[in-house]
Design a protein around this motif. Sequence first.
Motif, PDB file in Angstrom:
ATOM      1  N   PHE A  92      46.726  35.641  34.814  1.00 28.22           N
ATOM      2  CA  PHE A  92      45.479  35.188  35.446  1.00 28.22           C
ATOM      3  C   PHE A  92      44.509  34.784  34.341  1.00 28.22           C
ATOM      4  O   PHE A  92      44.508  35.389  33.273  1.00 28.22           O
ATOM      5  N   ASN A 114      36.944  36.223  36.291  1.00 28.09           N
ATOM      6  CA  ASN A 114      38.112  36.579  37.116  1.00 28.09           C
ATOM      7  C   ASN A 114      38.831  37.818  36.616  1.00 28.09           C
ATOM      8  O   ASN A 114      39.254  38.670  37.407  1.00 28.09           O
ATOM      9  N   VAL A 167      40.460  41.014  38.641  1.00 24.57           N
ATOM     10  CA  VAL A 167      41.924  41.055  38.724  1.00 24.57           C
ATOM     11  C   VAL A 167      42.450  42.399  38.226  1.00 24.57           C
ATOM     12  O   VAL A 167      43.269  43.050  38.876  1.00 24.57           O
ATOM     13  N   ALA A 178      45.095  39.173  43.078  1.00 25.96           N
ATOM     14  CA  ALA A 178      44.560  37.878  43.509  1.00 25.96           C
ATOM     15  C   ALA A 178      43.540  38.043  44.632  1.00 25.96           C
ATOM     16  O   ALA A 178      42.551  37.304  44.706  1.00 25.96           O
TER      17      ALA A 178
END
Length: 305
Positions: free
Chosen positions: A95, A120, A124, A170
Amino acid sequence: FRSTTLDTGLQQTADELLEDAESNSAIVVIRPSDGSVLAASSGPVSSGLNTALQASYAPGSSFKVISALAMLREGATPGTEVKCPATTVVDGKSFKNYDGYPASAVGTIPLSEAIAQSCNTVFVNQGQEISGKKLAEAAASLGLLAEDGTGTGAVFGSVPEDSTGTTQAANMIGQGVVEASPLGMATVMASIQAKSTVQPKLVLSPEPEAAAKPASTLTEKEAEQLSAMMAEVVDHGTLKDLKGTGSGKIIGKSGTAEYDSEKNAHAWAIAAQGDLAIAAFVEDGDGGAQSAGPLVKSMLQEAAK
């Protein structure tokens, strides 16, 4: 609009903003203090889909406010230092942060900055700590898993409790298998602004059946912590273009959910100011701030008139 909660002026503005939309799109406005839906516009009309009230899409990073609530419930605060690497791997799947993520916000940063810049990798990696059940409870507390009480057959969102591994990782950034409607994300925004779980209403007559209360509810302290972090998004983060619109504090969050091998993205922006909560959605957008942000700004400007 006689037997609905809709506000003629705001509805008309939303309709005009979307009349030339090139893909399914929506604007939903809710009054946090009483849950009244003031505008619910879908465009382009030709698709025949009520995108505002009945479409479900990956919410992208706008969902991070739900993930952040789950983290607060595990003991984090807006000032908690979190690690935001440029990339991370969960169960063999890599990711990364979005292209153009500010280099200054990589490394160890406060949780509030992870929300402001939309890191992110922070969220994650938290997916391993936060179960699907805890994430679903946070979503319910913000009204995303509500039963329909609008009288329109509306859908809000879905967050499976059994997600694990890369799917749960996700899910934490609004990809994976979590889904939300524009009404659902406007409800999330309204709940944070109201400092309690909001149940939207739209049709007044005939009066719809009352919806069941959510399994878990939002506390005032949790809402204040989320609001403080979302103020940073507008102050110097991904929605800084909203800064100075209307009068009074604005809080918000942008979201981009990539699909179709990263060529296209669902663009989201949610924001609140005073007694107004707004969600804007564009199915085929560039990014939340670029494609949905201006729609939110226009609605705030109209409301301030």
